[in-house]
Scaffold this active site. Structure first.
Site, PDB file in Angstrom:
ATOM      1  N   ARG A  61       0.825  -1.195   0.000  1.00  0.00           N
ATOM      2  CA  ARG A  61       0.000   0.000   0.000  1.00  0.00           C
ATOM      3  C   ARG A  61       0.870   1.261   0.000  1.00  0.00           C
ATOM      4  O   ARG A  61       2.034   1.228   0.375  1.00  0.00           O
ATOM      5  CB  ARG A  61      -0.914   0.014   1.221  1.00  0.00           C
ATOM      6  CG  ARG A  61      -2.002  -1.037   1.218  1.00  0.00           C
ATOM      7  CD  ARG A  61      -2.851  -0.948   2.473  1.00  0.00           C
ATOM      8  NE  ARG A  61      -2.085  -1.162   3.690  1.00  0.00           N
ATOM      9  CZ  ARG A  61      -1.586  -0.210   4.472  1.00  0.00           C
ATOM     10  NH1 ARG A  61      -1.825   1.067   4.194  1.00  0.00           N
ATOM     11  NH2 ARG A  61      -0.884  -0.502   5.548  1.00  0.00           N
ATOM     12  N   LYS A 201      -8.787  -2.396   0.986  1.00  0.00           N
ATOM     13  CA  LYS A 201      -8.635  -1.517   2.136  1.00  0.00           C
ATOM     14  C   LYS A 201      -9.478  -0.253   2.000  1.00  0.00           C
ATOM     15  O   LYS A 201      -9.824   0.383   3.004  1.00  0.00           O
ATOM     16  CB  LYS A 201      -7.160  -1.160   2.335  1.00  0.00           C
ATOM     17  CG  LYS A 201      -6.336  -2.327   2.866  1.00  0.00           C
ATOM     18  CD  LYS A 201      -6.894  -2.911   4.160  1.00  0.00           C
ATOM     19  CE  LYS A 201      -6.019  -4.001   4.744  1.00  0.00           C
ATOM     20  NZ  LYS A 201      -6.648  -4.677   5.908  1.00  0.00           N
ATOM     21  N   HIS A 220      -9.992  -4.551  12.545  1.00  0.00           N
ATOM     22  CA  HIS A 220      -8.930  -5.137  11.722  1.00  0.00           C
ATOM     23  C   HIS A 220      -8.497  -6.417  12.427  1.00  0.00           C
ATOM     24  O   HIS A 220      -7.573  -6.425  13.227  1.00  0.00           O
ATOM     25  CB  HIS A 220      -7.761  -4.155  11.598  1.00  0.00           C
ATOM     26  CG  HIS A 220      -6.710  -4.592  10.630  1.00  0.00           C
ATOM     27  ND1 HIS A 220      -5.393  -4.217  10.738  1.00  0.00           N
ATOM     28  CD2 HIS A 220      -6.776  -5.375   9.519  1.00  0.00           C
ATOM     29  CE1 HIS A 220      -4.701  -4.741   9.742  1.00  0.00           C
ATOM     30  NE2 HIS A 220      -5.511  -5.449   8.999  1.00  0.00           N
ATOM     31  N   SER A 238      -0.013  -6.493  10.201  1.00  0.00           N
ATOM     32  CA  SER A 238       0.542  -7.432   9.230  1.00  0.00           C
ATOM     33  C   SER A 238       1.761  -8.150   9.798  1.00  0.00           C
ATOM     34  O   SER A 238       2.641  -7.534  10.401  1.00  0.00           O
ATOM     35  CB  SER A 238       0.932  -6.679   7.955  1.00  0.00           C
ATOM     36  OG  SER A 238       1.485  -7.544   7.001  1.00  0.00           O
ATOM     37  N   LYS A 242      -2.451 -13.065  12.280  1.00  0.00           N
ATOM     38  CA  LYS A 242      -3.920 -13.088  12.227  1.00  0.00           C
ATOM     39  C   LYS A 242      -4.430 -14.234  11.352  1.00  0.00           C
ATOM     40  O   LYS A 242      -5.292 -15.001  11.754  1.00  0.00           O
ATOM     41  CB  LYS A 242      -4.474 -11.770  11.663  1.00  0.00           C
ATOM     42  CG  LYS A 242      -4.373 -10.577  12.536  1.00  0.00           C
ATOM     43  CD  LYS A 242      -5.278  -9.433  12.090  1.00  0.00           C
ATOM     44  CE  LYS A 242      -5.257  -9.151  10.613  1.00  0.00           C
ATOM     45  NZ  LYS A 242      -3.950  -8.748  10.097  1.00  0.00           N
ATOM     46  N   THR A 243      -3.909 -14.295  10.136  1.00  0.00           N
ATOM     47  CA  THR A 243      -4.379 -15.315   9.193  1.00  0.00           C
ATOM     48  C   THR A 243      -3.955 -16.707   9.631  1.00  0.00           C
ATOM     49  O   THR A 243      -4.748 -17.650   9.638  1.00  0.00           O
ATOM     50  CB  THR A 243      -3.851 -15.013   7.778  1.00  0.00           C
ATOM     51  OG1 THR A 243      -4.337 -13.736   7.363  1.00  0.00           O
ATOM     52  CG2 THR A 243      -4.307 -16.068   6.781  1.00  0.00           C
ATOM     53  N   ASP A 257      -9.351 -11.051   8.107  1.00  0.00           N
ATOM     54  CA  ASP A 257      -8.761  -9.714   8.158  1.00  0.00           C
ATOM     55  C   ASP A 257      -9.676  -8.592   8.644  1.00  0.00           C
ATOM     56  O   ASP A 257      -9.219  -7.697   9.341  1.00  0.00           O
ATOM     57  CB  ASP A 257      -8.227  -9.353   6.768  1.00  0.00           C
ATOM     58  CG  ASP A 257      -7.281  -8.168   6.787  1.00  0.00           C
ATOM     59  OD1 ASP A 257      -6.417  -8.109   7.678  1.00  0.00           O
ATOM     60  OD2 ASP A 257      -7.395  -7.305   5.897  1.00  0.00           O
ATOM     61  N   ARG A 322       1.711 -12.371  -1.657  1.00  0.00           N
ATOM     62  CA  ARG A 322       0.341 -12.615  -1.180  1.00  0.00           C
ATOM     63  C   ARG A 322      -0.391 -13.618  -2.056  1.00  0.00           C
ATOM     64  O   ARG A 322      -0.054 -13.816  -3.226  1.00  0.00           O
ATOM     65  CB  ARG A 322      -0.463 -11.313  -1.213  1.00  0.00           C
ATOM     66  CG  ARG A 322       0.049 -10.206  -0.316  1.00  0.00           C
ATOM     67  CD  ARG A 322      -0.544 -10.275   1.052  1.00  0.00           C
ATOM     68  NE  ARG A 322      -0.139  -9.171   1.901  1.00  0.00           N
ATOM     69  CZ  ARG A 322      -0.707  -8.882   3.062  1.00  0.00           C
ATOM     70  NH1 ARG A 322      -1.726  -9.612   3.495  1.00  0.00           N
ATOM     71  NH2 ARG A 322      -0.288  -7.888   3.800  1.00  0.00           N
TER      72      ARG A 322
END
Length: 536
Positions: A61, A201, A220, A238, A242-243, A257, A322
């Protein structure tokens, strides 16, 4: 000539149209988008049939190139210390130039939805220049039933034209890259970048603006649900897990996410997952690894070997490699994207300084403190110029996507935690036995075992000690986990060095929180870390 109508709330029947002499491809499925992406040389196939695309200069980003329109409606609602402002006039000029740039291009349109709760959903029309971007966003947002598309009325529109170049003098931008968000009319313009994550996003940003006024908490976070219907949410920046940690074969995955927490419980904002793949392995993350070998998955900036096989250990293009895939590619994913109110909240940090314990229990005030702090650390190799660990504080675990002041989200979260009696935990997936370069990464088996004990309730029965620096409760012993790692100071060969490191990190927390002190009550202020007394 193709014409794409854009309806926006508050505009009545006004149409802010995009017209082109090229073709307009509406709601193409994955096979048709594959064909177009390959025909246009936008992407290639991996050996197993995933679509592989490269984003060029922008491999992540561009937060410094994101702007929010400051108008009468947003002037007093947006946290301008965190969001760069664009005037309505500049935005109108930019929109007109986007229209002109699109006038001779083939375009791809997807009609999708952000939010699995119908009462909170944001119908979104996404117009893209690239076919692979259309597949990406089709994977990531919620796909309406076929019979619902005829009556689809978008409340938000995203126009993504990577070949557009902004003019800083004309548009008021910083560079030729721009992400411009009009929250009043719900229009997003993305130009000068091929990084697909900007689209998803942008939806998150819009929902973060809209939902708090309805008493709904945007988060988030990833989320999953146990066999007994117990919901857990995992906040984290990030790289904190989380994932990975929410993709647990023993629990139902709600999403990886972005979620909302409303009157009826937790709901996913998305219909897919956007997982990091650097050093991905079938052994450590089998469910995610399997998606990379599926037709329909988009691999972003993943290097292929000579046989077309992804090399997930190759970070030569970026560490931010990704994969984007529909949620139903995960075998235990929820078909509804909805679950009940959370029983547990987990805040993830990757502490590269080796100071934090692997797990700690938080009071509601401590939970709000750490939510507003949003601490993790960057390590060497993850970003250009990072030579040694750097502390990162991203409020609400997602500052770039938060239009409103953090206190609005923090107070809403604290109220929901109290209302539903939620247990809150801080989990360190970072380093133990020393900082990055000296210590080692926290063993994922230990992290999973500690999480399992927290989520099934058994950890509440453990004996706890009070951390002398952070004041939170840390278990002394947990079945199946080496007790040695539960006390981070004891894992360091040089305990005086640990004390110096801990004092340094405590100081960073205190300095970072100064900007929030006027917005919290005494209980939250008292949850701040203190310089503790070292003890053998």
């Amino acid at each position: 000539m193709g014409e794409i109508g854009i309806r926006n709330p508050g505009c009545g029947i006004e149409r802010i149209g995009v017209r082109t002499s090229g073709k307009v491809h509406y709601n193409f499925g994955r096979a048709a988008l594959y064909e177009e992406a390959i025909r246009r040389n936008e992407a290639q196939l991996s050996a197993d049939g995933a679509l592989v695309a490269y984003t060029g200069q922008h491999t992540g980003r561009s937060p410094k190139d994101k702007f929010v329109v400051r108008d009468a409606a947003t002037a007093d609602q947006v946290w301008w210390d965190n969001n760069a402002a664009m005037t309505p006039a500049r935005f109108e000029t930019l929109l007109a130039d986007f229209r002109a740039h699109a006038a001779d291009k083939d375009l791809f349109v997807q009609d999708l939805v952000g939010g699995a709760d119908d009462a909170q959903a944001l119908p979104t029309r996404v117009i893209t220049e690239f076919a692979w971007h259309s597949l990406f966003i089709r994977n990531l947002l919620i796909r309406p039933a076929e019979d619902a598309l005829a009556d689809f009325e978008p409340r938000m529109t995203i126009i993504d034209l990577p070949s557009f170049r902004a003019d800083p003098a004309r548009h008021g931008t910083r560079t030729e890259t721009v992400i411009a968000v009009d929250l009043s009319r719900m229009i997003v313009l993305i130009g000068g970048t091929s990084y697909a994550g900007e689209m998803k996003k942008s939806v998150f940003t819009a929902l973060n603006y809209l939902l708090p006024e309805r008493g709904v908490m945007p988060m988030h976070c990833s989320a999953n649900m146990g066999p007994a219907g117990d919901t857990a949410v995992f906040f984290g920046l990030s790289g904190t897990g989380k994932t990975t940690l929410s993709a647990d074969a023993s629990r139902t995955l709600i999403g990886d996410d972005e979620h909302g927490w409303g009157p009826d419980g937790v709901f996913n904002f998305e219909g897919g997952c956007y997982a990091k793949t650097i050093r991905l392995s079938a052994e450590a993350e089998p469910e995610i690894f399997a998606t990379t070998r599926r037709f329909g998955t988009v691999l972003e900036n993943v290097v292929l070997d000579g046989r077309g096989v992804p090399d997930f250990d190759d970070g030569s293009l970026t560490e931010n490699t990704r994969c984007a895939y529909p949620l139903d590619f995960i075998p235990n994913a929820s078909p509804t994207g909805r679950a009940g109110h959370p029983k547990n909240i987990v805040m993830l940090t990757a502490d590269a300084f080796g100071v934090m314990p692997p797990i700690a229990k938080l009071t509601p005030a401590q939970a709000m403190y750490h939510f507003l702090s949003g601490y993790t650390a960057k390590v060497a190799g993850t970003e250009k110029g990072v030579k040694e660990p750097e502390a990162t504080f991203s409020t609400c675990f997602g500052a770039p996507f938060m239009p409103r002041h953090p206190s609005e989200y923090g107070n809403l979260l604290r109220s929901l935690i109290a209302q539903h009696g939620v247990d809150c935990w801080l989990v360190n997936t970072g380093w133990t036995g020393g900082a990055f370069g000296t210590g080692r990464r926290m063993p994922i088996k230990a992290t999973r075992a500690l999480l399992a004990a927290a989520l099934d309730g058994s950890l509440n029965e453990a004996e706890f000690r009070t951390d002398p620096n952070f004041g939170f409760a840390v278990p002394v012993a947990v079945p199946g986990v080496d007790s040695g790692i539960l006390d981070p100071r004891a894992t360091w060969a040089d305990r005086a060095a640990y004390d110096r490191q801990a004092k340094r990190i405590v100081g960073m927390f205190i300095a970072n929180f100064e900007k929030f002190e006027a917005h919290v009550d005494a209980h939250v202020a008292d949850a701040a870390p203190r310089y503790g007394e070292a003890a053998e």
